[in-house]
Each structure stands twice: as C-alpha cells, then as structure tokens.
Scaffold this motif. Structure first.
Motif, mmCIF file in Angstrom:
data_model
loop_
_atom_site.group_PDB
_atom_site.id
_atom_site.type_symbol
_atom_site.label_atom_id
_atom_site.label_comp_id
_atom_site.label_asym_id
_atom_site.label_seq_id
_atom_site.Cartn_x
_atom_site.Cartn_y
_atom_site.Cartn_z
ATOM 1 N N LYS A 180 -9.673 -8.913 -13.259
ATOM 2 C CA LYS A 180 -8.714 -7.867 -12.890
ATOM 3 C C LYS A 180 -8.634 -7.725 -11.373
ATOM 4 O O LYS A 180 -7.557 -7.557 -10.814
ATOM 5 N N GLN A 181 -9.784 -7.827 -10.709
ATOM 6 C CA GLN A 181 -9.787 -7.721 -9.246
ATOM 7 C C GLN A 181 -9.038 -8.894 -8.618
ATOM 8 O O GLN A 181 -8.315 -8.723 -7.647
ATOM 9 N N MET A 182 -9.174 -10.076 -9.209
ATOM 10 C CA MET A 182 -8.448 -11.240 -8.698
ATOM 11 C C MET A 182 -6.934 -11.050 -8.854
ATOM 12 O O MET A 182 -6.166 -11.352 -7.935
ATOM 13 N N TYR A 183 -6.515 -10.547 -10.014
ATOM 14 C CA TYR A 183 -5.086 -10.261 -10.212
ATOM 15 C C TYR A 183 -4.617 -9.255 -9.161
ATOM 16 O O TYR A 183 -3.554 -9.423 -8.558
ATOM 17 N N THR A 184 -5.396 -8.213 -8.946
ATOM 18 C CA THR A 184 -5.042 -7.182 -7.974
ATOM 19 C C THR A 184 -4.944 -7.772 -6.579
ATOM 20 O O THR A 184 -3.984 -7.501 -5.840
ATOM 21 N N ASP A 185 -5.926 -8.587 -6.206
ATOM 22 C CA ASP A 185 -5.913 -9.201 -4.880
ATOM 23 C C ASP A 185 -4.655 -10.058 -4.687
ATOM 24 O O ASP A 185 -4.017 -10.007 -3.640
ATOM 25 N N VAL A 186 -4.323 -10.829 -5.697
ATOM 26 C CA VAL A 186 -3.164 -11.731 -5.599
ATOM 27 C C VAL A 186 -1.863 -10.946 -5.540
ATOM 28 O O VAL A 186 -1.031 -11.156 -4.654
ATOM 29 N N PHE A 187 -1.665 -10.011 -6.473
ATOM 30 C CA PHE A 187 -0.357 -9.378 -6.614
ATOM 31 C C PHE A 187 -0.156 -8.146 -5.742
ATOM 32 O O PHE A 187 0.924 -7.564 -5.764
ATOM 33 N N THR A 188 -1.149 -7.760 -4.951
ATOM 34 C CA THR A 188 -0.938 -6.673 -3.997
ATOM 35 C C THR A 188 -0.865 -7.187 -2.566
ATOM 36 O O THR A 188 -0.629 -6.407 -1.650
ATOM 37 N N SER A 189 -1.023 -8.498 -2.378
ATOM 38 C CA SER A 189 -0.801 -9.077 -1.046
ATOM 39 C C SER A 189 0.707 -9.082 -0.788
ATOM 40 O O SER A 189 1.508 -8.900 -1.707
ATOM 41 N N ILE A 225 -3.261 -5.273 -13.076
ATOM 42 C CA ILE A 225 -3.342 -4.731 -11.719
ATOM 43 C C ILE A 225 -3.310 -3.206 -11.671
ATOM 44 O O ILE A 225 -3.422 -2.622 -10.592
ATOM 45 N N ILE A 226 -3.182 -2.556 -12.831
ATOM 46 C CA ILE A 226 -3.202 -1.089 -12.877
ATOM 47 C C ILE A 226 -4.620 -0.594 -12.593
ATOM 48 O O ILE A 226 -5.586 -1.092 -13.168
ATOM 49 N N LYS A 227 -4.706 0.355 -11.692
ATOM 50 C CA LYS A 227 -5.997 0.979 -11.404
ATOM 51 C C LYS A 227 -6.310 1.995 -12.495
ATOM 52 O O LYS A 227 -5.493 2.850 -12.804
ATOM 53 N N GLU A 228 -7.472 1.863 -13.083
ATOM 54 C CA GLU A 228 -7.876 2.804 -14.130
ATOM 55 C C GLU A 228 -8.518 4.027 -13.480
ATOM 56 O O GLU A 228 -9.241 3.915 -12.513
#
Length: 71
Positions: A12-21, A67-70
């Motif tokens: 999940k952190q990897m998805y977040t890192d990729v799609f929030t750049s 990428i949703i923050k819980e």
C-alpha cells in the motif's frame, strides 16, 4: 516467515508513493479517464463489452483503494 499484513502495508505504501508523486498523479488522472472511474461502464446491448469495461474500472478502483489513507 513473511507476515502477510506487513507485506500488504508495504505494498500500500508503494502504491501511495507512486500515485502521489507528480508523475503518478498525472498517470492516475489518465487511468481514471481510460478506466471509467467517473462514469458508468455499462455498454447498452453488449454484455461482453460491459464486462470488459467493468474489468478496467475494477483496476482503477483497486488503485484508489490502495492509496486511501485509513483513519
């Protein structure tokens, strides 16, 4: 032994890192357009095309779920 919960958190952190750049945000916006994120995937009179479009939509929904923050 691999902890599946920790592995899922890392993913999940990897998805977040990729799609929030900056680049990732642009790619996500493009995928949203291509994968029916903001509109229906129904194709009148064609169940196969609807199924295909729903498959695309499932992909973008999965990305957003990752990428949703819980809270």
């Amino acid at each position: 032994m691999v902890d599946p919960i920790k592995e899922q958190e890392k993913l999940k952190q990897m998805y977040t890192d990729v799609f929030t750049s900056e680049a990732g945000k642009k790619v996500l916006e493009d995928l949203e357009k291509r994968c029916n994120y903001h509109w229906t995937s129904y194709v009148a009179g064609d169940a196969h095309a609807t199924t295909f479009e729903e498959g695309k939509r499932a992909t973008i929904l999965h990305i957003h779920q990752m990428i949703i923050k819980e809270t």
